[in-house]
Design a protein around this motif. Structure first.
Motif, short mmCIF file in Angstrom:
data_model
loop_
_atom_site.label_atom_id
_atom_site.label_comp_id
_atom_site.label_asym_id
_atom_site.label_seq_id
_atom_site.Cartn_x
_atom_site.Cartn_y
_atom_site.Cartn_z
N HIS A 1 20.23 34.99 -23.91
CA HIS A 1 19.17 35.87 -24.43
C HIS A 1 19.75 37.00 -25.28
N HIS B 1 13.61 27.91 -20.23
CA HIS B 1 14.59 27.46 -19.22
C HIS B 1 14.32 26.02 -18.78
N HIS C 1 16.07 37.22 -13.01
CA HIS C 1 15.10 37.07 -14.10
C HIS C 1 14.42 35.71 -14.00
N ALA D 1 14.17 32.61 -14.61
CA ALA D 1 14.83 31.41 -15.15
C ALA D 1 14.41 30.14 -14.41
N LEU E 1 11.12 36.66 -18.65
CA LEU E 1 11.78 35.43 -19.12
C LEU E 1 13.08 35.74 -19.85
N ASP F 1 21.51 30.74 -16.57
CA ASP F 1 21.53 30.45 -18.01
C ASP F 1 22.91 30.06 -18.51
#
Ligand SMILES: [Zn+2]
Length: 303
Positions: free
Chosen positions: A61, A129, A195, A197, A215, A275
């Motif tokens: 991100h 995600h 977060h 995900a 997000l 992530d």
């Protein structure tokens, strides 16, 4: 007229560079996140050269392209990225590349829009995600097989063989995930992370999922968010909450402290890979290893 000629010279130069790149016969592929890098390496094998821009623990991100990245991207024959604004700060770079006829391919294009989780608060209007549902990753595997075959038709048979073998492994992974989760009582399937995900994970495997941040990790959680989530954890008697490897752990530690200040003891259940995969060369440095590790960590901590 002069402008057009100048533009054509540049395009011609770009093409001749491309031809030069092709001479050793290896397809040059650039990928963004470690999940995509791992998948493309599994399918392309010895027939492609993969350069992943992001390493372990890197948050897509917030990731910005370096000069070296732009150079790698400009010399790639194919670029695979997540799409749906996962790489929020690279969107412009990819759009620019696409307008120059470079092959930039968002892997999210493999999925039917109707199967995406919507989000009116996120730039793409969809949750990016997508890798946290193994069914999605199977579809993306076939998609990557097709795209590599288009780019290098002489190796189509090898890409298809590798793709089939990998999809068989994903099917086994999916069965293992479901078996492990079946040992956790339904009322304990609440996943609280740094977060948002894990919504695709929650949808696929029957978890209620709550992220402290939204997000994207670009916006930090406010005091009110922390207090609200602390109350939720106490109401639902959630045993453990989870740090993410690509997000600073202070947010989850603040949440734990808020819960404890209200007289309830919530554990930190471990660090999940959200992530980004684990370190290259380790089991968790692969998509399959990462998913297995995450599910074992979640189930053991919430039991
Ligand atoms: Zn994320």
């Amino acid at each position: 007229m002069k402008k057009i000629v100048y533009a054509l010279i540049i395009i011609g130069f770009a093409w001749s560079c491309k031809d030069a790149d092709q001479t050793d016969g290896t397809l040059k592929v650039v990928t963004t996140t470690t999940m995509i890098t791992d998948l493309v390496e599994n399918i392309g094998g010895e027939y492609i050269e993969v350069k992943g821009l992001m390493g372990s623990g890197v948050d897509p991100h917030l990731y910005k392209a370096s000069e070296g990245d732009v150079n790698k991207l400009a010399h790639a024959h194919v670029i695979f990225y997540g799409g749906l604004h996962l790489e929020g700060k690279l969107v412009e770079v990819f759009e620019k590349m696409a307008s120059q006829n470079l092959k930039t391919i968002p892997v999210s294009d493999a999925l039917d829009e109707k199967t995406l989780i919507g989000s009116e608060f996120f730039a793409s209007n969809y949750d990016p995600h997508i890798w946290f549902d193994v069914n999605n990753w199977e579809l993306i595997t076939q998609f990557v097989v097709d795209k590599l075959s288009e780019a290098k038709p002489e190796h189509k048979a090898a890409f298809e063989k590798n793709g089939l073998e990998y999809m068989a492994k994903l099917k086994t992974l999916n069965e293992n995930i479901k078996n492990t989760i079946s040992t956790l009582p339904a009322e304990k399937r609440i996943l609280v992370t740094a977060h948002d995900a894990f919504s695709y994970f929650g949808q696929a495997y029957g978890f209620e999922v709550v992220g402290l941040q939204g997000l994207s990790t670009a916006t930090e959680a406010g005091v009110q968010d922390v207090q609200k989530l602390a109350t939720f954890i106490i109401d639902k008697q959630v045993k453990a909450i989870f740090i993410e490897s690509s997000v600073p752990k202070r947010t989850i530690e603040a949440l734990q402290a808020a819960v404890q200040s209200k007289g309830f003891d919530v554990q930190i259940g471990g660090t999940l890979y959200s992530d980004a995969l684990g370190n290259a060369g380790t089991v968790e440095g692969t998509y399959i290893g990462m998913f297995t590790y995450n599910v074992n960590t979640i189930v053991n901590a919430l039991k």
